[in-house]
Design a protein around this motif. Structure first.
Motif, PDB file in Angstrom:
ATOM      1  N   GLY A 120      42.600  35.226  29.947  1.00 53.06           N
ATOM      2  CA  GLY A 120      42.241  34.951  31.331  1.00 53.06           C
ATOM      3  C   GLY A 120      40.933  35.566  31.762  1.00 53.06           C
ATOM      4  O   GLY A 120      40.038  35.781  30.938  1.00 53.06           O
ATOM      5  N   PRO A 121      40.801  35.866  33.078  1.00 50.47           N
ATOM      6  CA  PRO A 121      39.509  36.327  33.598  1.00 50.47           C
ATOM      7  C   PRO A 121      39.122  37.699  33.059  1.00 50.47           C
ATOM      8  O   PRO A 121      39.973  38.456  32.580  1.00 50.47           O
ATOM      9  CB  PRO A 121      39.739  36.395  35.112  1.00 50.47           C
ATOM     10  N   THR A 122      37.825  38.006  33.153  1.00 49.52           N
ATOM     11  CA  THR A 122      37.316  39.318  32.751  1.00 49.52           C
ATOM     12  C   THR A 122      37.110  40.164  34.005  1.00 49.52           C
ATOM     13  O   THR A 122      36.488  39.726  34.970  1.00 49.52           O
ATOM     14  CB  THR A 122      35.986  39.163  32.000  1.00 49.52           C
ATOM     15  N   VAL A 123      37.645  41.382  33.956  1.00 52.00           N
ATOM     16  CA  VAL A 123      37.526  42.300  35.091  1.00 52.00           C
ATOM     17  C   VAL A 123      36.724  43.514  34.637  1.00 52.00           C
ATOM     18  O   VAL A 123      37.062  44.141  33.633  1.00 52.00           O
ATOM     19  CB  VAL A 123      38.917  42.737  35.594  1.00 52.00           C
ATOM     20  N   LEU A 124      35.657  43.825  35.371  1.00 49.28           N
ATOM     21  CA  LEU A 124      34.865  45.011  35.065  1.00 49.28           C
ATOM     22  C   LEU A 124      35.282  46.137  36.015  1.00 49.28           C
ATOM     23  O   LEU A 124      35.359  45.934  37.234  1.00 49.28           O
ATOM     24  CB  LEU A 124      33.373  44.691  35.225  1.00 49.28           C
ATOM     25  N   ARG A 149      28.952  41.083  31.840  1.00 53.56           N
ATOM     26  CA  ARG A 149      29.380  39.863  32.537  1.00 53.56           C
ATOM     27  C   ARG A 149      30.888  39.912  32.803  1.00 53.56           C
ATOM     28  O   ARG A 149      31.671  40.278  31.931  1.00 53.56           O
ATOM     29  CB  ARG A 149      29.043  38.634  31.695  1.00 53.56           C
ATOM     30  N   ALA A 150      31.287  39.579  34.039  1.00 55.32           N
ATOM     31  CA  ALA A 150      32.711  39.592  34.390  1.00 55.32           C
ATOM     32  C   ALA A 150      32.951  38.669  35.576  1.00 55.32           C
ATOM     33  O   ALA A 150      32.009  38.301  36.287  1.00 55.32           O
ATOM     34  CB  ALA A 150      33.158  41.009  34.729  1.00 55.32           C
ATOM     35  N   ASP A 151      34.215  38.300  35.774  1.00 56.90           N
ATOM     36  CA  ASP A 151      34.574  37.442  36.906  1.00 56.90           C
ATOM     37  C   ASP A 151      34.831  38.272  38.158  1.00 56.90           C
ATOM     38  O   ASP A 151      34.581  37.837  39.270  1.00 56.90           O
ATOM     39  CB  ASP A 151      35.828  36.622  36.555  1.00 56.90           C
ATOM     40  N   VAL A 152      35.372  39.472  37.949  1.00 55.28           N
ATOM     41  CA  VAL A 152      35.668  40.362  39.077  1.00 55.28           C
ATOM     42  C   VAL A 152      35.082  41.738  38.755  1.00 55.28           C
ATOM     43  O   VAL A 152      35.293  42.260  37.658  1.00 55.28           O
ATOM     44  CB  VAL A 152      37.192  40.475  39.324  1.00 55.28           C
TER      45      VAL A 152
END
Ligand SMILES: [Zn+2]
Length: 437
Positions: A76-80, A166-169
Motif C-alpha cells: 500500500g501507500p508509503t508513509v514517511l 518520496r512518500a504519499d503521507v
C-alpha cells in the motif's frame, strides 16, 4: 495505553530510549564538538536496527551530521516519519537540572532535546514496535542531524535523491499539542520575510556636547521609524497587508498568557481573537538593532543605524507583496529626510495544509478527545521543500512538544511521557488506517 487490542505502546522502552538519546549532547552548531553528533547517529541506527528496519541508509553530507533513512517494507501507500536528533545549545543559565542528564519529575523527562525532537524519534520507534517492525504500510523513518542550525542538510538530499524520501503521507513529529492531553494538528504555517533597514544622517560621528540638539541622530531616527510600524495597541499599522480570519480552534487568552509567559500586568498586543492575531494576520518584530552597546557608549551623535525587521505572513497573503508593503511604509515614514537603504531578503511562503481525515481520526482515538486545529511556527523550510518536491503528498504535523510546559529552545526543556505514548499510538493507528484505504 491500549486502545486498539492489537496495538500497544511499550512505555518503559520508550522512556529508556529517550533517556539514552537525551544523555548525548548532539549540538550541531559552530564551536561544539562533532563526536556527540556521530554518537547520536550511531545510537539512532542501533535503535532502528533493533526496531527491525529492513534497511538503513546513512546519508552523509560534507560538514554536517548524517541523516538516517530506515526502510520498513509493507504494502500500500508509503508513509514517511520525520524527526531530528540534533538539539539546540544549552547554556547553563536557568537550568535546574543538568541539560544532558535526563531527569524524570512528575511524568516529564527534563533535558535538552527531550521534547525537540528526540521525543519524535522515540514516538516513531514505539509506533513501529507496536507492529513488531512489520507495519501494514510501507514506512520510511527519517532522522536528520542538522535541523536546528538552519542548514538542514536534508533539504539538499531531497534534490539529490528525490526517490529516497518520496512518500504519499509525510508525518512530521516536530510539533506538539497546545496543552498536555489535548490532541492538536498543526494546519497552517506562517511565511516569514525580513528587511534590513539602514538610516544615515551625518557624514560621521559628532561630539554630542557640541552638536547635540540640532544634529540629527540616526539611532533616534530609526527608533521613530520603527515606532510607526505599530499602532498604540500594538496592532500592525502598515497599510496594504492582506490579513485573514482563523477558522480553527480559538486560543483562549488566559492560556495564551500563561503559555507565552507574559509577565503580570503586561498587556498583550493587537486586538481581536488571539487565534486571528497569531495565525491569520501579519506580525512585525525587530530581530536586531545595530547601536553602540551601553557599556562603553561614548558622548556622540550617532551617524548611522541599522535594524533587521521580521514580517510573519499568514496563509492567503503573498509574502512578496507583504514585504513590498512594509518597504513602502518604511520609505514613506523616514523622519528628518534621513538617507534610507532597504534590503529585502527572500521570504518563505505561508502554507495551509489540507486535513488528512485518517490522521485526525487516529489522533482523536489515541487521546480520546476531539482534535484542535491550530497554526504552527516551526518546520517551515522542511514542509515547504517537501511540498514543492512531492506536490501530491499529504502532510501531518503533530508531536509530543506540548506548547504549555515543554519550553523547547529554552532552559528546563521537558517532555511529558504520556504525550510521547499518545503520539506513538496515534502514529500506529494512522498506519493501520492508511492500510485499509
Ligand atoms: Zn525541532
Amino acid at each position: 495505553m491500549h486502545v486498539d487490542q492489537a496495538l500497544t505502546v511499550d512505555r518503559e522502552r520508550l522512556q529508556s530510549d529517550l533517556e539514552r538519546l537525551v544523555a548525548i549532547p548532539s549540538i550541531a552548531f559552530e564551536g561544539y564538538p562533532r563526536e556527540p553528533l556521530d554518537e547520536a547517529a550511531d545510537l539512532v541506527e542501533e535503535l532502528l536496527r533493533d526496531a527491525r528496519a529492513a534497511q538503513i541508509q546513512r546519508v552523509d553530507v560534507p560538514g554536517e551530521a548524517p541523516t538516517l533513512v530506515a526502510d520498513f517494507p509493507g504494502a500500500g501507500p508509503t508513509v514517511l516519519l520525520y524527526s531530528h536528533y540534533d538539539v539546540q545549545p544549552a547554556p547553563a543559565d536557568g537550568w535546574e537540572t543538568d541539560p544532558f542528564t535526563p531527569t524524570v519529575k512528575d511524568g516529564r523527562v527534563y533535558g535538552r532535546g527531550a521534547a525537540d525532537d528526540k521525543s519524535g524519534i522515540v514516538a516513531h520507534l514505539a509506533a513501529l514496535r507496536a507492529f513488531d517492525g512489520a507495519p501494514p504500510v510501507h514506512v520510511k523513518l527519517v532522522v536528520e542531524g542538522s535541523e536546528e542550525n538552519g542548514r538542514q542538510a536534508l533539504l539538499g538530499v531531497v534534490d539529490e535523491q528525490p526517490d529516497l524520501l518520496r512518500a504519499d503521507v509525510m508525518v512530521i513529529a516536530d510539533n506538539g499539542n497546545w496543552k498536555v492531553g489535548e490532541p492538536t494538528l498543526s494546519q497552517t504555517l506562517r511565511g516569514h520575510g525580513k528587511l534590513v533597514v539602514t538610516l544615515r544622517t551625518l557624514d560621521g560621528a559628532l561630539h554630542s556636547g557640541h552638536f547635540g540638539g540640532a544634529a540629527p541622530d540616526a539611532l533616534l531616527a530609526l527608533n521613530r521609524l520603527i515606532a510607526t510600524l505599530h499602532n498604540d495597541d500594538g496592532s500592525v499599522a502598515v497599510q496594504g497587508l492582506q490579513d485573514g480570519d482563523w477558522d480553527g480552534t480559538e486560543w483562549p487568552e488566559p492560556d495564551f498568557r500563561r503559555q507565552a509567559r507574559v509577565l503580570d500586568g503586561v498587556a498583550l498586543v493587537g486586538s481581536g481573537a488571539i487565534s486571528d492575531r497569531v495565525w491569520a494576520r501579519h506580525a512585525i518584530s525587530v530581530l536586531g538593532l545595530d547601536a553602540p552597546p551601553v557599556e562603553g557608549a561614548g558622548n556622540i551623535v550617532i551617524p548611522e543605524a541599522r535594524a533587521k525587521i521580521a514580517v510573519r505572513v499568514p496563509p492567503g497573503a503573498d509574502p512578496v507583496q507583504s514585504l513590498a508593503a512594509v518597504e513602502r511604509h518604511v520609505r514613506a515614514n523616514v523622519p528628518w529626510g534621513a538617507r534610507i537603504d532597504v534590503v529585502v531578503e527572500p521570504a518563505s511562503t505561508p502554507i495551509a495544509l489540507p486535513a488528512l481525515p485518517e490522521a485526525e481520526r487516529a489522533l482523536e482515538q489515541a487521546f480520546g478527545k476531539p482534535v484542535a486545529r491550530m497554526g504552527s511556527g516551526g518546520s517551515v523550510p522542511l514542509v515547504a521543500k517537501l511540498r514543492a518536491a512531492y506536490p501530491d503528498a499529504s502532510f501531518v504535523l503533530w508531536g509530543a512538544q506540548d506548547s504549555d510546559l515543554a519550553r523547547i529552545h529554552a532552559a528546563n526543556e521537558s517532555v511529558d511521557l504520556g504525550e510521547i505514548a499518545g503520539i506513538a499510538l496515534a502514529e500506529a493507528l494512522l498506519l493501520k488506517e492508511l492500510s485499509s484505504t
